[in-house]
Design a protein around this motif. Structure first.
Motif, short mmCIF file in Angstrom:
data_model
loop_
_atom_site.label_atom_id
_atom_site.label_comp_id
_atom_site.label_asym_id
_atom_site.label_seq_id
_atom_site.Cartn_x
_atom_site.Cartn_y
_atom_site.Cartn_z
N LEU A 262 0.80 -1.22 0.00
CA LEU A 262 0.00 0.00 0.00
C LEU A 262 0.84 1.28 0.00
CD1 LEU A 262 -2.92 -0.87 2.45
CD2 LEU A 262 -2.82 -1.11 -0.03
N MET A 263 2.13 1.18 -0.28
CA MET A 263 2.97 2.37 -0.15
C MET A 263 2.49 3.53 -1.02
SD MET A 263 7.06 2.94 -0.54
CE MET A 263 7.73 4.59 -0.55
N LEU A 264 2.23 3.28 -2.29
CA LEU A 264 1.90 4.38 -3.19
C LEU A 264 0.58 5.05 -2.83
CD1 LEU A 264 3.25 2.95 -6.56
CD2 LEU A 264 4.34 4.57 -5.00
N PRO A 265 -0.48 4.31 -2.56
CA PRO A 265 -1.68 5.01 -2.09
C PRO A 265 -1.52 5.60 -0.70
CG PRO A 265 -2.06 2.64 -2.15
CD PRO A 265 -0.75 2.89 -2.84
N ALA A 266 -0.87 4.87 0.20
CA ALA A 266 -0.82 5.31 1.59
C ALA A 266 -0.07 6.62 1.76
CB ALA A 266 -0.17 4.23 2.46
N VAL A 267 1.10 6.74 1.15
CA VAL A 267 1.89 7.95 1.34
C VAL A 267 1.17 9.17 0.78
CG1 VAL A 267 4.04 9.11 0.73
CG2 VAL A 267 4.09 6.74 1.48
N GLN A 268 0.49 9.00 -0.37
CA GLN A 268 -0.24 10.13 -0.94
C GLN A 268 -1.29 10.67 0.02
OE1 GLN A 268 -1.40 9.88 -5.27
NE2 GLN A 268 -0.58 7.82 -5.00
#
Length: 294
Positions: A262-268
Motif C-alpha cells: 500500500l505504499m503508493l496510495p498510503a503515502v499520498q
C-alpha cells in the motif's frame, strides 16, 4: 523535559490490531471519562477496488465512546507506507486535534515531486493541526505526552512518551523481528541506530508499544515489550551490536525487501493528514501511480 525525568502517570493503553496491514492503533488515557490520545489510526483500503471503509476506525470509536473518553489528540508517529490514516474520520466523529512531527515537511517535499502533486499542495505541514518539535509536551487531560524525534525509518518519525509508556512507531519491532527498514526516501540506518539508542536509554521497565508486528511462524501477534527485553534480545539492536554492524545488516537486508503493497496510495494520503486528494471535475478523487519512478 529530560528523558531521565520520571513521569508520575501510569497510563492505560488499549491496542487495536488490524490484520490487513499488521498495524496496531492505540488509545492512551488515564481513567474512564478522562481525556485520551489516539495514535496511528487505520482507514481500511482495498487496493483492488480503490474503496475505503471504516471498520478498523469504528472499533476505536466504539471504545472511546464506551469509556466516555474525550479525544484531545489524534497522533501519527510518521507518514505510514503500509496503511492509510483514519485521522479525518476520527476527528469528525470524536473531535481532537491532529499532530505530526515537524519534519513531515521534508517528506512532503520529496513526495510532492515523486507524485507530481497539484501545484498548490502545501509542503509546510499545514494539513495537520499541530507540528511537533523534539521534546515538545502536549496535555492529555492531566497527563503530559512528550514527543521524541526518532528519525531513521523516515525523517519525520516521532515516538510519544506518556508516563511509563512509549509509542515507538516503526523504530523497533518485537525482539524476534528486529527493526524497521531505512530505504524509503529520507531513510537513514545510522540515524535509526541513534534513535533506538535514545529509546533504549530509558528505564528498563519502560513499556514500548509497537506500530506493527510481523510474527515468525508459531508466535501469536504481540505489540508490547519493554526496554529491558529489547536490550537483551532484539535480533538487530540488542546490547553489544554496534552502529557499524547494524548499518551493514540493515542496508543489506533492505536491499532484498519488496515495496509495501500500500505504499503508493498510503503515502499520498498520509502526507495530507489522511485527507483524500482534491476531487476532479467529475466529483471523484484519484490517486496516482508513478510508472518506473520508484
Amino acid at each position: 523535559m529530560s528523558l531521565d525525568t520520571p513521569l508520575p502517570v501510569l497510563p492505560q493503553v488499549k491496542g487495536f490490531f488490524d490484520p490487513g496491514t499488521w498495524t496496531v492503533s492505540y488509545v492512551v488515557y488515564a481513567l474512564a471519562g478522562s481525556a485520551c490520545a489516539i495514535i496511528d489510526s487505520v482507514l481500511d483500503y482495498d487496493p483492488k477496488s480503490g474503496r475505503t471503509s471504516t471498520v478498523s476506525a469504528d472499533r476505536v470509536i466504539d471504545f472511546v465512546r464506551e469509556q466516555g473518553l474525550q479525544v484531545a489528540w489524534i497522533l501519527e508517529t510518521h507518514a505510514h507506507a503500509d496503511h492509510l490514516s483514519a485521522a479525518p474520520y476520527l476527528k469528525a466523529q470524536l473531535g481532537g486535534q491532529t499532530a505530526m512531527g515537524a519534519h513531515i515537511t521534508a517528506v512532503q517535499k520529496v513526495f510532492k515531486g515523486i507524485f507530481n502533486l497539484e501545484p498548490d499542495f502545501a509542503v509546510d505541514g499545514r494539513q495537520f493541526d499541530r507540528l511537533l518539535a523534539d521534546g515538545e509536551t502536549l496535555p492529555v487531560g492531566d497527563m503530559p505526552l512528550q514527543a521524541l524525534s526518532v528519525p531513521g525509518h523516515t525523517p519525520a518519525c516521532m515516538a510519544y512518551r506518556v508516563g511509563d509508556a512509549v509509542f515507538v512507531g516503526d523504530t523497533l519491532f518485537m525482539p524476534d523481528v528486529g527493526s524497521a527498514r531505512c530505504d524509503f526516501p529520507g531513510g537513514d540506518a545510522q540515524a535509526l541506530y541513534a534513535s533506538v539508542q535514545r529509546i533504549l536509554s530509558l528505564p528498563a521497565q519502560t513499556r514500548l508499544f509497537l506500530c506493527h508486528d510481523y510474527p515468525p511462524e508459531g508466535r501469536t501477534v504481540q505489540f508490547e515489550t519493554t526496554v529491558a527485553e529489547q536490550r537483551a534480545a532484539n535480533i538487530h539492536l540488542k546490547d553489544g551490536i554496534g552502529e557499524a554492524d547494524f548499518v551493514r545488516m540493515r542496508s543489506a537486508r533492505d536491499a532484498t525487501l519488496a515495496m509495501p503493497v500500500l505504499m503508493l496510495p498510503a503515502v499520498q494520503i498520509n502526507i495530507r493528514a489522511g485527507e483524500m486528494p482534491p476531487a476532479e471535475a467529475n466529483g471523484v478523487a484519484y490517486l496516482k501511480i508513478p510508472l518506473n519512478a520508484v
